[in-house]
Each structure stands twice: as C-alpha cells, then as structure tokens.
Design a protein around this motif. Structure first.
Motif, PDB file in Angstrom:
ATOM      1  N   LEU A   8       0.823  -1.205   0.000  1.00 26.92           N
ATOM      2  CA  LEU A   8       0.000   0.000   0.000  1.00 26.92           C
ATOM      3  C   LEU A   8       0.861   1.261   0.000  1.00 26.92           C
ATOM      4  N   CYS A   9       1.887   1.266   0.837  1.00 31.41           N
ATOM      5  CA  CYS A   9       2.739   2.450   0.936  1.00 31.41           C
ATOM      6  C   CYS A   9       3.486   2.732  -0.360  1.00 31.41           C
ATOM      7  N   ALA A  10       3.724   1.694  -1.151  1.00 31.79           N
ATOM      8  CA  ALA A  10       4.460   1.863  -2.400  1.00 31.79           C
ATOM      9  C   ALA A  10       3.559   2.260  -3.568  1.00 31.79           C
ATOM     10  N   ASP A  11       2.252   2.239  -3.364  1.00 31.84           N
ATOM     11  CA  ASP A  11       1.330   2.519  -4.457  1.00 31.84           C
ATOM     12  C   ASP A  11       1.100   4.023  -4.590  1.00 31.84           C
ATOM     13  N   PRO A  12       1.427   4.635  -5.744  1.00 30.07           N
ATOM     14  CA  PRO A  12       1.269   6.096  -5.898  1.00 30.07           C
ATOM     15  C   PRO A  12      -0.167   6.568  -5.713  1.00 30.07           C
ATOM     16  N   ALA A  13      -1.137   5.783  -6.180  1.00 25.88           N
ATOM     17  CA  ALA A  13      -2.531   6.198  -6.052  1.00 25.88           C
ATOM     18  C   ALA A  13      -2.952   6.267  -4.588  1.00 25.88           C
ATOM     19  N   VAL A  14      -2.481   5.309  -3.790  1.00 28.38           N
ATOM     20  CA  VAL A  14      -2.800   5.315  -2.364  1.00 28.38           C
ATOM     21  C   VAL A  14      -2.154   6.517  -1.686  1.00 28.38           C
ATOM     22  N   ARG A  15      -0.896   6.791  -2.018  1.00 29.23           N
ATOM     23  CA  ARG A  15      -0.208   7.943  -1.422  1.00 29.23           C
ATOM     24  C   ARG A  15      -0.934   9.246  -1.771  1.00 29.23           C
ATOM     25  N   ASP A  16      -1.361   9.377  -3.013  1.00 24.23           N
ATOM     26  CA  ASP A  16      -2.069  10.595  -3.426  1.00 24.23           C
ATOM     27  C   ASP A  16      -3.390  10.741  -2.672  1.00 24.23           C
ATOM     28  N   ALA A  17      -4.110   9.629  -2.516  1.00 27.83           N
ATOM     29  CA  ALA A  17      -5.395   9.688  -1.813  1.00 27.83           C
ATOM     30  C   ALA A  17      -5.212  10.121  -0.367  1.00 27.83           C
ATOM     31  N   VAL A  18      -4.219   9.548   0.305  1.00 23.76           N
ATOM     32  CA  VAL A  18      -3.988   9.895   1.710  1.00 23.76           C
ATOM     33  C   VAL A  18      -3.528  11.347   1.833  1.00 23.76           C
ATOM     34  N   ALA A  19      -2.676  11.783   0.925  1.00 22.47           N
ATOM     35  CA  ALA A  19      -2.226  13.183   0.954  1.00 22.47           C
ATOM     36  C   ALA A  19      -3.402  14.130   0.762  1.00 22.47           C
ATOM     37  N   ASP A  20      -4.326  13.793  -0.144  1.00 23.56           N
ATOM     38  CA  ASP A  20      -5.523  14.621  -0.341  1.00 23.56           C
ATOM     39  C   ASP A  20      -6.355  14.691   0.931  1.00 23.56           C
ATOM     40  N   TRP A  21      -6.485  13.555   1.648  1.00 24.12           N
ATOM     41  CA  TRP A  21      -7.237  13.564   2.909  1.00 24.12           C
ATOM     42  C   TRP A  21      -6.609  14.536   3.903  1.00 24.12           C
ATOM     43  N   LEU A  22      -5.297  14.447   4.039  1.00 25.27           N
ATOM     44  CA  LEU A  22      -4.612  15.288   5.020  1.00 25.27           C
ATOM     45  C   LEU A  22      -4.759  16.767   4.687  1.00 25.27           C
ATOM     46  N   MET A  23      -4.684  17.092   3.405  1.00 28.20           N
ATOM     47  CA  MET A  23      -4.866  18.479   3.002  1.00 28.20           C
ATOM     48  C   MET A  23      -6.295  18.932   3.282  1.00 28.20           C
ATOM     49  N   ALA A  24      -7.276  18.105   2.930  1.00 26.77           N
ATOM     50  CA  ALA A  24      -8.676  18.479   3.125  1.00 26.77           C
ATOM     51  C   ALA A  24      -9.023  18.638   4.598  1.00 26.77           C
ATOM     52  N   ASP A  25      -8.394  17.839   5.455  1.00 25.05           N
ATOM     53  CA  ASP A  25      -8.676  17.883   6.893  1.00 25.05           C
ATOM     54  C   ASP A  25      -7.743  18.837   7.642  1.00 25.05           C
ATOM     55  N   HIS A  26      -6.911  19.585   6.905  1.00 23.52           N
ATOM     56  CA  HIS A  26      -5.988  20.564   7.501  1.00 23.52           C
ATOM     57  C   HIS A  26      -5.028  19.915   8.494  1.00 23.52           C
ATOM     58  N   LEU A  27      -4.577  18.709   8.163  1.00 20.22           N
ATOM     59  CA  LEU A  27      -3.657  17.977   9.026  1.00 20.22           C
ATOM     60  C   LEU A  27      -2.287  17.782   8.377  1.00 20.22           C
ATOM     61  N   ALA A  28      -2.138  18.241   7.147  1.00 18.72           N
ATOM     62  CA  ALA A  28      -0.897  17.978   6.412  1.00 18.72           C
ATOM     63  C   ALA A  28       0.306  18.615   7.092  1.00 18.72           C
ATOM     64  N   ASP A  29       0.168  19.863   7.535  1.00 17.38           N
ATOM     65  CA  ASP A  29       1.300  20.539   8.168  1.00 17.38           C
ATOM     66  C   ASP A  29       1.730  19.824   9.442  1.00 17.38           C
ATOM     67  N   GLY A  30       0.759  19.417  10.244  1.00 18.33           N
ATOM     68  CA  GLY A  30       1.090  18.737  11.485  1.00 18.33           C
ATOM     69  C   GLY A  30       1.759  17.406  11.253  1.00 18.33           C
ATOM     70  N   VAL A  31       1.241  16.606  10.305  1.00 20.05           N
ATOM     71  CA  VAL A  31       1.843  15.306  10.008  1.00 20.05           C
ATOM     72  C   VAL A  31       3.236  15.481   9.432  1.00 20.05           C
ATOM     73  N   ALA A  32       3.394  16.475   8.546  1.00 19.61           N
ATOM     74  CA  ALA A  32       4.717  16.717   7.963  1.00 19.61           C
ATOM     75  C   ALA A  32       5.723  17.094   9.034  1.00 19.61           C
ATOM     76  N   ALA A  33       5.311  17.945   9.990  1.00 18.01           N
ATOM     77  CA  ALA A  33       6.223  18.352  11.058  1.00 18.01           C
ATOM     78  C   ALA A  33       6.550  17.191  11.977  1.00 18.01           C
ATOM     79  N   ALA A  34       5.544  16.340  12.276  1.00 17.39           N
ATOM     80  CA  ALA A  34       5.760  15.219  13.185  1.00 17.39           C
ATOM     81  C   ALA A  34       6.640  14.148  12.583  1.00 17.39           C
ATOM     82  N   THR A  35       6.640  14.029  11.255  1.00 14.48           N
ATOM     83  CA  THR A  35       7.408  12.971  10.599  1.00 14.48           C
ATOM     84  C   THR A  35       8.663  13.500   9.940  1.00 14.48           C
ATOM     85  N   ASP A  36       9.068  14.706  10.287  1.00 16.51           N
ATOM     86  CA  ASP A  36      10.231  15.310   9.632  1.00 16.51           C
ATOM     87  C   ASP A  36      11.485  14.471   9.824  1.00 16.51           C
TER      88      ASP A  36
END
Length: 301
Positions: free
Chosen positions: A24-52
């Motif tokens: 799943l982690c290697a699939d580009p479509a799955v990565r894009d879908a999850v990234a879209d969720w994080l952006m829509a839920d305004h969580l992308a910045d927090g996840v990016a900072a936590a996983t830096d």
C-alpha cells in the motif's frame, strides 16, 4: 483498493498485514489519496512536522507511511493531540460508503496493530480452541468492523481508547459465541489441569514483567519471586491492558499492582506517590472497580 496483493507470507495475520502495508505504501494512487485527505482535513502541516525525522515528507509526498508515523508517537502509544486528530479524521472517513472508506479503515487497523497483538494475547486460552492465530484473526476483523461502524469519532475522549474498548467487546462476544457453539465438544478438555508453562508462555510472562517494570507497576527493581506467580502475572497483564485501553491511569495501575502483587504497605506506597494513606486506599478502591468493569468484558477462561 486496486493495489497488488502481496504473496501470502508465513507468520500469521499480523505478518501478512505488514506485507500488505508495504504494498500500500508503495502505491502512488494510495499515497495521493492519503495526501488529499490530510490536506482536506488541515492535518498535512502537522503530520509533515511530526514525521520530519522519519521521512522528507514534502519532498517525497505525504502518504500512509507518514500517517502511521504520526499515529504511533512515543513508544507506539496513541497519546498526543495530533494522533487523536488524525485518528478521528480517519474514523470519519472509514464510516463512509465509498471505496476510500475501506482504505481509511485499513490505515486504522495498521495503526492499532500493537494494541491488537496485546488484545489477542490476552484472550488466548490453553483449551477451548483459542489459539493465537484464531484470536488474532477475530481481533483484526473486529478492529475493521468497529472502525467502519461510525460510532467512535462522535464520542468524547481518546478515540484510540474508545476504539480498543469497542474492539475488545466485539472480540469477547465473538469468542463467547464460538465457545457456546463448541462447548459440548470442549467441555472435557477445559476440565484438564494446566500443564507446566511452555516456551511461548514463558516468553509472554517475560514480556509482561518487562512491560510492568516500564509502566512503574513494580515497586522497586526487578519483579521478585513473590511477584512471578501465574495469578500475579495475570493481574499485571490485566492492569497493563486496562492502561493501554485508557480504563486505568498509570497511578491507578500502580495502586493496584503495588498492593496485590508486591504487598507494599499503604503508608509506604502513599509516601512514594506523594499522598496520604487514606487517599491512596481510595484511589485503589476506585481503580479496582474500574478494572473489574473492564475485566467483565472478557469471557471467562
């Protein structure tokens, strides 16, 4: 989810889930879908900072691997505000009816695998057909069903603790039903005396003792001989499970464990905890009531 299925691997359902997760982690479509969720839920910045420190999130793109890293901070426990927010957002999506709901539930299951392993171990019995692989499969199925149910994200409190408690109820109900169905055939086997603990049980006992020491459930130093009995180990395991599920606080766990597994006098325990003996006794009484309520969710051995 239109992603390739990994080859079936040995080692049980948790190993297979890990193998599927890598795909799943290697699939580009799955990565894009999850990234879209994080952006829509305004969580992308927090996840990016936590996983830096885990991955260069903004260069490689946010995906399921980064979400999992955010959901398992500090020794694998879902404790901080970001983890709660991400898990609650995933639970909202998992309650939907579209294809993305299945993916959201799958991410939740992967995040809860450490809790699922402990839950499955706690429900294994030497007789009655409860081998680890069977209980683990029921536990994973329960996690998925509860994640899709839509009941958790609307509740106050920690979503991970609510998810674990509802899953435990599901597992206990399923195992109890299975036990009733096969009770006649298994009645004689369940009356057999326990044999000496084998290597698996000895290893599990070692894990319980180590986890109890990390959680501060042992009064001083390593677990002594008086604390190594089967009944005391089972109590420690119950306390650890209740702490993981959020039913007991660390102080509640110590109040029970110090008294019942180490026979620490209340005056000494209270002095070490920085309170009075009376307050310590009242804490233990309330903690025992909460532990009893949580333990009643587990079917009898």
């Amino acid at each position: 989810m239109d992603v390739p299925r990994p080859a079936r691997t040995a080692g049980g359902i948790f190993h297979r889930l890990d193998a599927e997760w890598a795909v799943l982690c290697a699939d580009p479509a799955v990565r894009d879908a999850v990234a879209d969720w994080l952006m829509a839920d305004h969580l992308a910045d927090g996840v990016a900072a936590a996983t830096d420190g885990v991955a260069d999130s903004w260069v490689r793109g946010l995906g399921p691997a980064q979400v999992l890293a955010a959901l398992r901070p500090r020794r694998g426990r879902l404790t901080d505000e970001l983890a709660d927010a991400v898990l609650r957002a995933l639970l909202r999506r998992a309650a939907g009816a579209d294809r993305s709901a299945t993916l959201a539930a799958r991410v939740i299951v992967q995040a809860m695998i450490p809790a699922a392993v402990r839950m499955a171990r706690g429900q294994v019995r030497p007789f009655g057909g409860r081998c680890f692989d069977h209980v683990a499969s029921v536990t994973v199925a329960g996690l998925f069903e509860v994640a899709r149910s839509g009941r958790i994200h609307t509740r106050p409190g920690r979503p991970a603790a609510n998810l674990a408690l509802d899953t435990l109820r599901y597992v206990c109900a399923e195992l109890a039903a299975d036990h009733e169905e096969h009770a006649e055939d298994l009645a004689a086997a369940e009356c057999l005396p326990d044999t000496a603990p084998g290597p698996a049980r000895a290893a599990q006992a070692g894990e319980v003792r180590a986890a109890a020491a990390v959680a501060g459930l042992t009064y001083a130093g390593p677990v002594g001989e008086a604390e190594a009995g089967a009944a005391r180990l089972e109590l420690l395991e119950l306390v650890l499970d209740a702490m993981d599920a959020g039913a007991l606080s660390p102080a509640d766990g110590r109040a029970i464990a110090w008294h019942y597994t180490a026979a620490v006098p209340d005056t000494k325990a209270a002095a070490r905890a920085g309170t009075t003996a009376g307050a310590w006794q009242r804490r233990r009484s309330r903690a025992v009531a909460r532990l009893t309520a949580a333990a009643q969710l587990r079917p009898a051995a």
